[in-house]
Design an enzyme around this catalytic site. Sequence first.
Site, PDB file in Angstrom:
ATOM      1  N   GLU A  37       0.876  -1.165   0.000  1.00 32.02           N
ATOM      2  CA  GLU A  37       0.000   0.000   0.000  1.00 32.02           C
ATOM      3  C   GLU A  37       0.919   1.222   0.000  1.00 32.02           C
ATOM      4  O   GLU A  37       1.784   1.330   0.866  1.00 32.02           O
ATOM      5  CB  GLU A  37      -0.886  -0.005   1.250  1.00 32.02           C
ATOM      6  CG  GLU A  37      -1.853   1.156   1.233  1.00 32.02           C
ATOM      7  CD  GLU A  37      -2.748   1.226   2.472  1.00 32.02           C
ATOM      8  OE1 GLU A  37      -2.724   0.300   3.301  1.00 32.02           O
ATOM      9  OE2 GLU A  37      -3.450   2.243   2.580  1.00 32.02           O
ATOM     10  N   ARG A 263       4.956 -12.621  10.273  1.00 26.61           N
ATOM     11  CA  ARG A 263       5.631 -11.355  10.005  1.00 26.61           C
ATOM     12  C   ARG A 263       7.075 -11.428  10.449  1.00 26.61           C
ATOM     13  O   ARG A 263       7.423 -12.135  11.385  1.00 26.61           O
ATOM     14  CB  ARG A 263       4.985 -10.224  10.818  1.00 26.61           C
ATOM     15  CG  ARG A 263       3.626  -9.844  10.432  1.00 26.61           C
ATOM     16  CD  ARG A 263       3.150  -8.716  11.344  1.00 26.61           C
ATOM     17  NE  ARG A 263       3.532  -7.411  10.826  1.00 26.61           N
ATOM     18  CZ  ARG A 263       2.892  -6.811   9.829  1.00 26.61           C
ATOM     19  NH1 ARG A 263       1.873  -7.377   9.244  1.00 26.61           N
ATOM     20  NH2 ARG A 263       3.279  -5.621   9.414  1.00 26.61           N
ATOM     21  N   LYS A 273       4.153   1.081   9.451  1.00 30.65           N
ATOM     22  CA  LYS A 273       4.281   2.350   8.738  1.00 30.65           C
ATOM     23  C   LYS A 273       3.660   3.489   9.536  1.00 30.65           C
ATOM     24  O   LYS A 273       4.126   4.612   9.468  1.00 30.65           O
ATOM     25  CB  LYS A 273       3.640   2.231   7.357  1.00 30.65           C
ATOM     26  CG  LYS A 273       4.565   1.516   6.381  1.00 30.65           C
ATOM     27  CD  LYS A 273       3.958   1.431   5.004  1.00 30.65           C
ATOM     28  CE  LYS A 273       3.003   0.282   4.906  1.00 30.65           C
ATOM     29  NZ  LYS A 273       2.548   0.029   3.538  1.00 30.65           N
TER      30      LYS A 273
END
Length: 558
Positions: A37, A263, A273
């Site tokens: 994204e 992750r 982020k």
Amino acid sequence: MAHDGADAEKQDFIREIIREDLAGGKHERIITRFPPEPNGYLHIGHAKSICLNFGIAAEFAGICHLRFDDTNPVKEELEYIRSIEEDVRWLGFDWGENLFHASDYFDQLFDWAVALIEAGKAYVDELSAEEIRAHRGTLTEPGTPSPYRDRGVDENLALFRAMRDGEHPDGAMVLRAKIDMAAGNINLRDPVLYRILHAEHPRTGDRWCIYPTYDYAHGQSDAIEEITHSLCTLEFEAHRPLYDWLVDNLPVPSRPRQIEFARFNLSYTVLSKRRLLLLVKGGHVTGWDDPRMPTLSGLRRRGFPPAAIRDCVERAGVAKRDSVVDLAFLEHCVRTNLNRTAERRMGVLRPLKVVIENWPEDQTEQLEAINNPEDPEAGTRTVPFSRELYIERDDFMEDPPKKFFRLAPGREVRLRYAYFITCREAIKNSDGEIVELRCTYDPETRGGDAPDGRKVKATLHWVSAEHAVAAEVRLYDHLFNRPDPGADGDFLDDLNPDSVEVIDAQLEPSLAEIGPGGRIQLERLGYFCADPDSTPERPVFNRSVTLRDTWAKVKARG
Ligand code: ATP
Ligand code: MG
């Protein structure tokens, strides 16, 4: 595709599934995708996903798409898109022609939403976001149906088109899938598919004022691109039934399979982020590419080679359970790489002047130095030696304790690639601080050995004062002072106030010519990388890592 050599066939549960799917004829060709994204810069966690997706495509003669998941125009910017492309390439991967955007599919996604409404599988809900949340129920209680849930198809179609046509303000209504408000999995309790956002999109401009949610856009984008294996992180595991419901209930051209993996987390680091943006916006770092940041642009500026980052995330493995990688392990991977690839140079971080009393005033001698003992191909260079030198302040003690073997009054040491010197006197200023050492050298020891076989216990690095270049050197420490920032409150409270120290150093002359991005080892001090701020007049170096390998010690202790 970048590879560090012929690595053995990688084994993990995802590659196992892929081998089976190929062997059983389920797919002829593997297609994966990396779907960032564009709402921030990529970090080392993304590197894990990039190496996995592009790595698998390369290993199985498939392809990997780069797809921007650009469904939220409010947080997305062109700057991020550019940085993501640059960082994926820098890491060593190439998507070729296969660059896509979720926004490429906005028309198709809209048409499919209409099809869902027509099939009685979606409806327009006028509850507010809070009301929807309150109606959703909990893990133990079922949700409550919205009063708008059973509207007729025609009314839903008219409202959905009015949403698209900009007739309603943000938040007035949403489109929801009509699945099951009592489902055990909360993601199936009529998830939102579209929301109204009167916002300019970086690619589609003001063409749309409704935007699909991640859950709706992602799987359908995968299906349109005929992705075979859609690899994502564990937090999406509970979304998989919804992912499957959507591809089952829409006329999509292929049926991708979502597979979740753990992750990548790193100690002393935050990898979200949202938090990284807070560090940038709050001025806690100099920008997304601050060398203390775990972003790929920060690690690049710090001097971490892309091969070392690939090595670290690949050796961390592909798992089903979350874990935290020790920052010392990443640094170990960086050292292992730089030990092979970085040329050695000399430089003094905290200079102390040395005058060689028996060296002629105007004489300079060029001494030969080895560029990289690990790589004979790297050859040699010359370094100038003259009457006035700098050595490291820490390498001298006036009154040394027992285990200090470096320079002290009356003691002899070796200067690397040069001569043995003996300290005759330490000169002090009026405050009693040592400002200069008076020494003598032994002309018989040129190159570093005494013909009479006498030994010295230390070899020091040095530079010639007259020839040295003054440089700014930035020394870094962990950005956070605890391994799990934010575990007990605000992560910003865990910032290390001493994470950078800027000093004036003296470097051997050849270092003036290293352009930004050049990586070297300063002997005995660590690995350094020339910063983009660097100029030949004023070189600037970032210390990438020290030479001391705490990870190797941890391993040795078992
Ligand atoms: P963040 O939580 O840092 O904001 P994100 O998951 O929202 O990250 P995306 O841009 O959506 O960021 O991520 C793109 C891809 O990278 C996704 O497939 C995501 O699962 C993967 N990814 C993100 N962070 C990690 C991580 N720490 N380890 C492995 N993969 C990750
Ligand atoms: Mg995300």
